[in-house]
Motif scaffolding. Structure first.
Motif, PDB file in Angstrom:
ATOM      1  N   THR B  26       0.812  -1.223   0.000  1.00  0.00           N
ATOM      2  CA  THR B  26       0.000   0.000   0.000  1.00  0.00           C
ATOM      3  C   THR B  26       0.845   1.273   0.000  1.00  0.00           C
ATOM      4  OG1 THR B  26      -0.041   0.131   2.408  1.00  0.00           O
ATOM      5  CG2 THR B  26      -1.785  -1.163   1.365  1.00  0.00           C
ATOM      6  N   ARG B  27       2.158   1.124   0.005  1.00  0.00           N
ATOM      7  CA  ARG B  27       3.011   2.319   0.106  1.00  0.00           C
ATOM      8  C   ARG B  27       2.983   3.121  -1.193  1.00  0.00           C
ATOM      9  NH1 ARG B  27       8.533   0.146   0.943  1.00  0.00           N
ATOM     10  NH2 ARG B  27       7.706  -1.276  -0.635  1.00  0.00           N
ATOM     11  N   ILE B  28       3.467   4.347  -1.105  1.00  0.00           N
ATOM     12  CA  ILE B  28       3.491   5.191  -2.304  1.00  0.00           C
ATOM     13  C   ILE B  28       4.477   4.606  -3.311  1.00  0.00           C
ATOM     14  CG2 ILE B  28       2.815   7.283  -1.052  1.00  0.00           C
ATOM     15  CD1 ILE B  28       5.736   8.216  -1.228  1.00  0.00           C
ATOM     16  N   THR B  30       7.017   5.630  -5.076  1.00  0.00           N
ATOM     17  CA  THR B  30       8.473   5.787  -4.983  1.00  0.00           C
ATOM     18  C   THR B  30       9.071   4.869  -3.919  1.00  0.00           C
ATOM     19  OG1 THR B  30       8.017   7.714  -3.613  1.00  0.00           O
ATOM     20  CG2 THR B  30       8.666   8.139  -5.865  1.00  0.00           C
ATOM     21  N   GLU B  31       8.330   4.627  -2.849  1.00  0.00           N
ATOM     22  CA  GLU B  31       8.837   3.708  -1.827  1.00  0.00           C
ATOM     23  C   GLU B  31       8.842   2.283  -2.367  1.00  0.00           C
ATOM     24  OE1 GLU B  31       6.655   4.236   1.841  1.00  0.00           O
ATOM     25  OE2 GLU B  31       7.318   6.311   2.019  1.00  0.00           O
ATOM     26  N   PRO B  44      -0.914   1.614  -4.091  1.00  0.00           N
ATOM     27  CA  PRO B  44      -0.740   2.706  -3.121  1.00  0.00           C
ATOM     28  C   PRO B  44      -2.091   3.134  -2.539  1.00  0.00           C
ATOM     29  CG  PRO B  44       0.424   3.184  -5.171  1.00  0.00           C
ATOM     30  CD  PRO B  44      -0.460   1.993  -5.431  1.00  0.00           C
ATOM     31  N   TYR B  45      -2.173   3.127  -1.222  1.00  0.00           N
ATOM     32  CA  TYR B  45      -3.428   3.481  -0.563  1.00  0.00           C
ATOM     33  C   TYR B  45      -3.749   4.961  -0.766  1.00  0.00           C
ATOM     34  CZ  TYR B  45      -6.827   4.542   3.011  1.00  0.00           C
ATOM     35  OH  TYR B  45      -7.950   4.989   3.652  1.00  0.00           O
ATOM     36  N   HIS B  46      -5.023   5.253  -0.974  1.00  0.00           N
ATOM     37  CA  HIS B  46      -5.506   6.638  -0.957  1.00  0.00           C
ATOM     38  C   HIS B  46      -6.945   6.609  -0.471  1.00  0.00           C
ATOM     39  CE1 HIS B  46      -7.800   5.774  -4.593  1.00  0.00           C
ATOM     40  NE2 HIS B  46      -6.713   5.170  -5.048  1.00  0.00           N
ATOM     41  N   ARG B  47      -7.480   7.818  -0.182  1.00  0.00           N
ATOM     42  CA  ARG B  47      -8.809   7.857   0.438  1.00  0.00           C
ATOM     43  C   ARG B  47      -9.950   7.996  -0.556  1.00  0.00           C
ATOM     44  NH1 ARG B  47      -7.649  12.197   5.089  1.00  0.00           N
ATOM     45  NH2 ARG B  47      -6.293  12.974   3.438  1.00  0.00           N
ATOM     46  N   TYR B  48      -9.664   7.789  -1.830  1.00  0.00           N
ATOM     47  CA  TYR B  48     -10.706   8.044  -2.828  1.00  0.00           C
ATOM     48  C   TYR B  48     -11.099   6.766  -3.573  1.00  0.00           C
ATOM     49  CZ  TYR B  48      -8.762  12.525  -1.601  1.00  0.00           C
ATOM     50  OH  TYR B  48      -8.296  13.593  -0.884  1.00  0.00           O
ATOM     51  N   ASN B  71       3.496   2.631   7.633  1.00  0.00           N
ATOM     52  CA  ASN B  71       3.290   2.821   9.078  1.00  0.00           C
ATOM     53  C   ASN B  71       1.932   2.271   9.507  1.00  0.00           C
ATOM     54  OD1 ASN B  71       1.274   4.964   8.781  1.00  0.00           O
ATOM     55  ND2 ASN B  71       3.002   6.174   8.017  1.00  0.00           N
ATOM     56  N   ALA B  73      -0.668   3.646  10.808  1.00  0.00           N
ATOM     57  CA  ALA B  73      -1.855   4.422  10.471  1.00  0.00           C
ATOM     58  C   ALA B  73      -2.398   4.021   9.097  1.00  0.00           C
ATOM     59  CB  ALA B  73      -1.523   5.915  10.492  1.00  0.00           C
ATOM     60  N   ILE B  74      -1.497   3.926   8.125  1.00  0.00           N
ATOM     61  CA  ILE B  74      -1.920   3.539   6.779  1.00  0.00           C
ATOM     62  C   ILE B  74      -2.384   2.080   6.779  1.00  0.00           C
ATOM     63  CG2 ILE B  74      -1.233   3.316   4.356  1.00  0.00           C
ATOM     64  CD1 ILE B  74      -1.109   6.195   5.239  1.00  0.00           C
ATOM     65  N   ALA B  77      -5.892   1.917   8.120  1.00  0.00           N
ATOM     66  CA  ALA B  77      -6.852   2.522   7.196  1.00  0.00           C
ATOM     67  C   ALA B  77      -7.105   1.601   6.003  1.00  0.00           C
ATOM     68  CB  ALA B  77      -6.337   3.882   6.730  1.00  0.00           C
TER      69      ALA B  77
END
Lengths: 251, 209
Positions: B26-28, B30-31, B44-48, B71, B73-74, B77
Motif C-alpha cells: 500500500t506504500r506510495i 516511490t517507496e 498505493p493506498y488513498h482515500r478516494y 506505518n 496508520a496507513i 486505514a
C-alpha cells in the motif's frame, strides 16, 4: 511540485504539505492539533509523498500543534530554528540551511521577532527555475500585517527588543522577488496578528511591498512604536498552550 | 490491530514465494520502487475509492492476503477499507522493508536516472517512451521506442533482455510503474525522473511528429 494547505478556519491557522512528486519526498510545516497527525499522514499518502521532515516555523502560543504526535508516528525528530527552547530533541536549522526534496529545495531564513526561534522557509522548484516560488513566513510577515512581539514575555523592554528583531526580519523577507507567493501561518481572526491582518490566507511579496503598512516603514523606531501602539491582549490560554507545545514528548 | 496475527517475516517470505499468500503493497510508488517484496502487488493506498477498486480486482482471490504499509496508520486505514469491501486481510506488516532487510531477504528495486544524466549517457540505453500517442506530438527522444503504457505487456516478448532500458513518460510517474513492471519481468530497466516535461524544458533534442 506538490502543495497542499490544511487550515483551521476557526482559529485562522495555516499548515502545509510540500513535496516532489518525482522523488516522492515531502515535508509538513506547522501541523495543526485540530487536524490531527493522522490527517497529515493520510493526505501525504493520497498525494504520493512520504513525510521526511516535520518543520515548525516557531513554538505556537495560540493553538495546539500536531508536530510531536506526527513526528513520533513517523519516527523522526521535529525541525526547529536553532534557538528553540523546547524540552525535547529536535533538528536545529539556521540561516541558509537547505532541506532538499528531490527537485524542490527549501531554504531556511531565520526571522526572529514573534519568537526568538522563528524561521521562514523559502521554496524553490529547481525543475522550473532557480528563483523562489514561495515563502512560508510563519508568524513573521502576514497578509496585511506582521506577527506580534509580545507572546514570549510581557516585559515592555523585551517586547521592544522582539519588535526590533521583527523589523529586521521583515526587511529580510522583503528582499525576495515580488512574484514570490507569501504563505503565513495565520490569517483572518487569528490572535497572533493585529488590526490589519487580512482574512485572505495568502498573498505575494510584491503586493505586501505596496500595501502592507509595516513593510512601508523604513525606520526601526517607527516600526516598534507602531507595533506597540497596536498591541492587543494575548490569546486566552496562551501560556498553557505554549507550555504544552514545548513540553516533553509523552510516551 | 490486536486481532492481527503476528507474522514473522520469514514465514511470510516463504508463503509469498510459494504463492500461498498474496502481498498487497500500500506504500506510495516511490517507496515501492525503492524496495519491495518480489511478486507483491502495487496498490498505493488513498482515500478516494481505493478499497473498492482493489476489492474489485481481487474479488476471485482465494489466497490469504498480507498488507505492506509504511506505518501503522496507513495499515489500519487500508485494512479497514478492504474489510468494508468484503476482503479480509490476514497479515499486516508496517515498517515491512526494515524487517525484511534485517532478515537478508531479497528485495526488488528500480533505480532512477535524471534527464541530464540520461542525455549524457544516451547511447548506453534503449529509451522506451510509454506515453500515449497524442503526447508524442510534443516531441520524442530521437532513439526512443514508442510503446504506450497499455501495450507494454504485449510488446515485452519482443524486447531483448541484454539491453539497458530507460523508461520515460511525461513526468516520471507512469514510467515508474512501467519500469518496475519490466524489472519484475527480468529486464534491466531504470526510470527517468522528470520525464519528457523536464527533457523539453531543457531544450534537449527531440523528433517532432
Amino acid at each position: 511540485m506538490i502543495w497542499k494547505e490544511i487550515r483551521d478556519e476557526n482559529l485562522g491557522c495555516n499548515s502545509f504539505l510540500l513535496g516532489d512528486e518525482v522523488s516522492g519526498k515531502g515535508l509538513v510545516v506547522d501541523p495543526l492539533g485540530s487536524a490531527g497527525a493522522m490527517e497529515y499522514i493520510l493526505t501525504a499518502q493520497d498525494l504520493g509523498i512520504s513525510i521526511e521532515h516535520v518543520v515548525e516555523t516557531h513554538i505556537h502560543a495560540d493553538h495546539r500543534s500536531a508536530a510531536k504526535e506526527l513526528a513520533g508516528n513517523l519516527g523522526i525528530k521535529i525541525t526547529f530554528g536553532k534557538n528553540a527552547q523546547v524540552n525535547f530533541d529536535y533538528v536545529p536549522v539556521e540561516d541558509g540551511s537547505l532541506i532538499s526534496l528531490g527537485s524542490i529545495e527549501v531554504e531556511v531564513m531565520e526571522t526572529p521577532g514573534h519568537t526568538m526561534e522563528s524561521i521562514s522557509l523559502v521554496v524553490r522548484d529547481r525543475h522550473r527555475g532557480d528563483e523562489p516560488i514561495l515563502v512560508m513566513s510563519g508568524d513573521s510577515l502576514f497578509v496585511g500585517d506582521v506577527g506580534r512581539p509580545d507572546l514570549n514575555d510581557a516585559d515592555d523592554e523585551i517586547i521592544r527588543k522582539y519588535s526590533e528583531k521583527q523589523f529586521h526580519s521583515i526587511q529580510k523577507i522583503m528582499k525576495l522577488p515580488d512574484f514570490t507567493e507569501l504563505h503565513p501561518a495565520h490569517y483572518g481572526a487569528s490572535p497572533c496578528g493585529g488590526l490589519f491582518m487580512s482574512k485572505k490566507p495568502s498573498s505575494t511579496i510584491g503586493y505586501e511591498r505596496r500595501y502592507n503598512v509595516f513593510t512601508a516603514i523604513k525606520d526601526k523606531g517607527l516600526f516598534v512604536e507602531k507595533q506597540i501602539k497596536l498591541l492587543k491582549p494575548p490569546p486566552e490560554e496562551a501560556i498553557a498552550i505554549r507550555a504544552e507545545n514545548l513540553g516533553p514528548i509523552k510516551e | 490491530m490486536e486481532e492481527d496475527r503476528m507474522v514473522d517475516i520469514k514465514s511470510l517470505w516463504e508463503k509469498t514465494a510459494s504463492e500461498e499468500t498474496i502481498v498487497l503493497d500500500t506504500r506510495i510508488m516511490t517507496e515501492y520502487a525503492n524496495a519491495h517484496i518480489p511478486g507483491s502487488l502495487i496498490a498505493p493506498y488513498h482515500r478516494y475509492g481505493w478499497g473498492k477498486s482493489v476489492a474489485d480486482y481481487l474479488r476471485e482471490e482465494q489466497r490469504e492476503m498480507a498488507i505492506v504499509a509504511s506505518n501503522d496508520a496507513i495499515a489500519s486505514a487500508a485494512k479497514e477499507e478492504l474489510k468494508k469491501n468484503g476482503i479480509n486481510v490476514s497479515f499486516v506488516i508496517s515498517d515491512a522493508l526494515e524487517k525484511w532487510k534485517k532478515e537478508n531477504l531479497p528485495v526488488a528495486s528500480v533505480s532512477n536516472i535524471d534527464v541530464e544524466n540520461l542525455y549524457e549517457k544516451l547511447e548506453e540505453f534503449q529509451v522506451i517512451d510509454v506515453r500515449e500517442p497524442y503526447e508524442w506530438r510534443s516531441g520524442v527522444i530521437p532513439s526512443a521506442l514508442k510503446i504506450p503504457m497499455g501495450e507494454l505487456v504485449n510488446k515485452l516478448g519482443e524486447l531483448p533482455k541484454n539491453k539497458k532500458y530507460a523508461v520515460i513518460c511525461a513526468t516520471g510517474s507512469r514510467s515508474q510503474s512501467a519500469s518496475i513492471f519490466m524489472a519484475d519481468n527480468g529486464f534491466n530497466a531504470v526510470n527517468v525522473i522528470g520525464g519528457m516535461s523536464r527533457w523539453l524544458s531543457l531544450s534537449l533534442p527531440v523528433d517532432l511528429q
